[in-house]
Design a protein around this motif. Structure first.
Motif, PDB file in Angstrom:
ATOM      1  N   UNK A  32      -4.076 -20.755  23.244  1.00 48.22           N
ATOM      2  CA  UNK A  32      -4.379 -20.997  21.842  1.00 48.22           C
ATOM      3  C   UNK A  32      -3.181 -21.648  21.167  1.00 48.22           C
ATOM      4  N   UNK A  34      -0.922 -21.896  17.736  1.00 49.23           N
ATOM      5  CA  UNK A  34      -0.531 -21.181  16.529  1.00 49.23           C
ATOM      6  C   UNK A  34       0.472 -22.011  15.747  1.00 49.23           C
ATOM      7  N   UNK A  36       3.344 -21.081  12.760  1.00 51.15           N
ATOM      8  CA  UNK A  36       4.060 -20.118  11.934  1.00 51.15           C
ATOM      9  C   UNK A  36       5.094 -20.889  11.122  1.00 51.15           C
ATOM     10  N   UNK A  46       2.660 -16.106   9.805  1.00 54.21           N
ATOM     11  CA  UNK A  46       1.507 -16.792  10.375  1.00 54.21           C
ATOM     12  C   UNK A  46       0.888 -17.746   9.346  1.00 54.21           C
ATOM     13  N   UNK A  49      -4.289 -20.619  13.190  1.00 58.93           N
ATOM     14  CA  UNK A  49      -4.424 -20.720  14.644  1.00 58.93           C
ATOM     15  C   UNK A  49      -5.731 -21.436  14.969  1.00 58.93           C
ATOM     16  N   UNK A  91       0.070 -19.958  23.245  1.00 65.50           N
ATOM     17  CA  UNK A  91       0.200 -18.677  23.931  1.00 65.50           C
ATOM     18  C   UNK A  91      -0.737 -18.609  25.119  1.00 65.50           C
ATOM     19  N   UNK A  93      -3.076 -16.300  27.749  1.00 62.39           N
ATOM     20  CA  UNK A  93      -3.839 -15.092  27.984  1.00 62.39           C
ATOM     21  C   UNK A  93      -4.211 -14.939  29.449  1.00 62.39           C
ATOM     22  N   UNK A  98       1.647 -10.397  29.440  1.00 62.83           N
ATOM     23  CA  UNK A  98       1.548  -9.105  28.770  1.00 62.83           C
ATOM     24  C   UNK A  98       1.761  -9.263  27.280  1.00 62.83           C
ATOM     25  N   UNK A  99       0.761  -8.954  26.515  1.00 64.57           N
ATOM     26  CA  UNK A  99       0.904  -9.041  25.074  1.00 64.57           C
ATOM     27  C   UNK A  99       0.953 -10.481  24.615  1.00 64.57           C
ATOM     28  N   UNK A 100       0.784 -10.695  23.351  1.00 61.82           N
ATOM     29  CA  UNK A 100       0.795 -12.042  22.819  1.00 61.82           C
ATOM     30  C   UNK A 100       2.229 -12.444  22.503  1.00 61.82           C
TER      31      UNK A 100
ATOM     32  N   UNK B  31       0.744  -3.069  19.872  1.00 57.81           N
ATOM     33  CA  UNK B  31       1.739  -3.858  20.600  1.00 57.81           C
ATOM     34  C   UNK B  31       2.922  -4.121  19.679  1.00 57.81           C
ATOM     35  N   UNK B  33       7.081  -5.768  19.354  1.00 61.31           N
ATOM     36  CA  UNK B  33       7.957  -6.803  19.897  1.00 61.31           C
ATOM     37  C   UNK B  33       9.296  -6.763  19.179  1.00 61.31           C
ATOM     38  N   UNK B  48       8.518  -6.753  24.750  1.00 60.47           N
ATOM     39  CA  UNK B  48       7.338  -6.201  24.111  1.00 60.47           C
ATOM     40  C   UNK B  48       7.003  -4.855  24.726  1.00 60.47           C
ATOM     41  N   UNK B  55       6.488  -3.700  28.464  1.00 56.54           N
ATOM     42  CA  UNK B  55       5.558  -4.510  29.230  1.00 56.54           C
ATOM     43  C   UNK B  55       6.254  -5.718  29.848  1.00 56.54           C
ATOM     44  N   UNK B  98      -2.409  -7.211  21.330  1.00 53.32           N
ATOM     45  CA  UNK B  98      -1.657  -8.072  22.232  1.00 53.32           C
ATOM     46  C   UNK B  98      -2.446  -9.180  22.877  1.00 53.32           C
ATOM     47  N   UNK B  99      -3.585  -9.545  22.297  1.00 51.62           N
ATOM     48  CA  UNK B  99      -4.376 -10.627  22.874  1.00 51.62           C
ATOM     49  C   UNK B  99      -3.869 -11.982  22.401  1.00 51.62           C
ATOM     50  N   UNK B 100      -4.177 -13.007  23.170  1.00 50.28           N
ATOM     51  CA  UNK B 100      -3.599 -14.317  22.869  1.00 50.28           C
ATOM     52  C   UNK B 100      -4.221 -14.959  21.641  1.00 50.28           C
ATOM     53  N   UNK B 101      -5.340 -14.407  21.141  1.00 56.38           N
ATOM     54  CA  UNK B 101      -5.920 -14.988  19.933  1.00 56.38           C
ATOM     55  C   UNK B 101      -5.618 -14.140  18.708  1.00 56.38           C
ATOM     56  N   UNK B 102      -4.583 -13.294  18.827  1.00 59.83           N
ATOM     57  CA  UNK B 102      -4.181 -12.458  17.701  1.00 59.83           C
ATOM     58  C   UNK B 102      -2.858 -12.924  17.135  1.00 59.83           C
ATOM     59  N   UNK B 103      -2.727 -12.832  15.837  1.00 58.79           N
ATOM     60  CA  UNK B 103      -1.459 -13.157  15.213  1.00 58.79           C
ATOM     61  C   UNK B 103      -0.493 -11.984  15.349  1.00 58.79           C
ATOM     62  N   UNK B 104       0.798 -12.313  15.277  1.00 56.22           N
ATOM     63  CA  UNK B 104       1.847 -11.314  15.183  1.00 56.22           C
ATOM     64  C   UNK B 104       2.291 -11.213  13.735  1.00 56.22           C
TER      65      UNK B 104
END
Lengths: 114, 115
Positions: A32, A34, A36, A46, A49, A91, A93, A98-100, B31, B33, B48, B55, B98-104
């Motif tokens: 994806x 993003x 920022x 953010x 995205x 990013x 997946x 592990x994690x975004x 998650x 970081x 993270x 992880x 922690x998914x790739x389509x989620x913002x931090x």
């Protein structure tokens, strides 16, 4: 993780529309895009995205080319508060990731003149 | 919107001392970081953390670094002992799953000055 390439700096006047380009020629189907931004003394914030085509929210719009190798962040009517470093990040997946985890580049420093 | 709080905003310590940086993540996030940013340089991923475990960590996450979130309270980064090169701004972030389509969501950072 795909690498991204952005212009190191841009300048604009208040009220102008600003378009910041980002090249991600090795982007994978699982990744994806993003955007920022970071103003001094604050953490990254953010903006938007997307995965493909065109995305718009209350702050910005994002155009992604058909092959997904280029994206453009568009900021309408910039103000002095929009002066910041803008980061384009992709990013992953895929299995094993592990994690975004976001990997930041040097970004684009946007200067806004009154 | 959701906020990540970091305490303190600035910490000054002598080289060799221990320091703990505290992060209060967004309440339903799982998650966490830590990132490090030296003045004028780019943001660097450190580590993270999920479900009580590290992880993934980068090469910057030295043996002197540790992270934990005891009893669901603050997510902490401990450096023991500190070195001069640890001087930087440390940013905490959190995300839901922690998914790739989620913002931090990032905090405002803790500036660490090691003298």
């Amino acid at each position: 993780l795909a690498k991204t390439t952005q212009p190191p700096s841009m300048e604009a006047y208040e009220g102008q529309e600003v378009n910041v380009s980002c090249s991600h020629t090795n982007i994978a189907t699982s990744e994806y895009i993003y955007w920022y931004r970071q103003v001094p003394h604050q953490g990254p914030q953010f903006i938007i995205q997307g995965y493909k085509d065109y995305v718009v929210n209350e702050v910005a719009s994002l155009f992604i080319s058909a092959d997904r190798k280029l994206s453009t962040l568009s900021l309408p009517w910039v103000s002095l508060r929009d002066a910041a470093v803008y980061y384009c990040i992709v990013t992953d997946d895929s299995y094993g990731s592990s994690g975004n985890k976001l990997i930041f580049g040097i970004g684009t420093l946007l200067s806004v003149k009154p | 919107g959701p906020k990540v709080l970091q305490i303190p905003s600035h910490q000054i310590i002598d080289m060799g001392q221990m320091v703990t940086l505290n992060c209060d993540p967004v309440s339903n996030h799982l998650y966490f970081y830590w990132y490090k940013q030296i003045l004028g340089q780019q943001m660097e991923f450190l580590v993270n953390f999920y479900n009580g475990k590290v992880m993934e960590k980068s090469k910057l996450f030295k043996d002197q670094f540790s992270v934990e979130r005891p009893d669901g309270s603050y997510f902490t980064l401990k450096i023991q002992p500190t070195a001069l090169e640890d001087s930087a701004v440390y940013f905490c972030a959190s995300s839901v799953a922690g998914l790739s389509n989620e913002r931090l969501f990032f905090g405002h950072g803790t500036k660490l000055s090691v003298l």
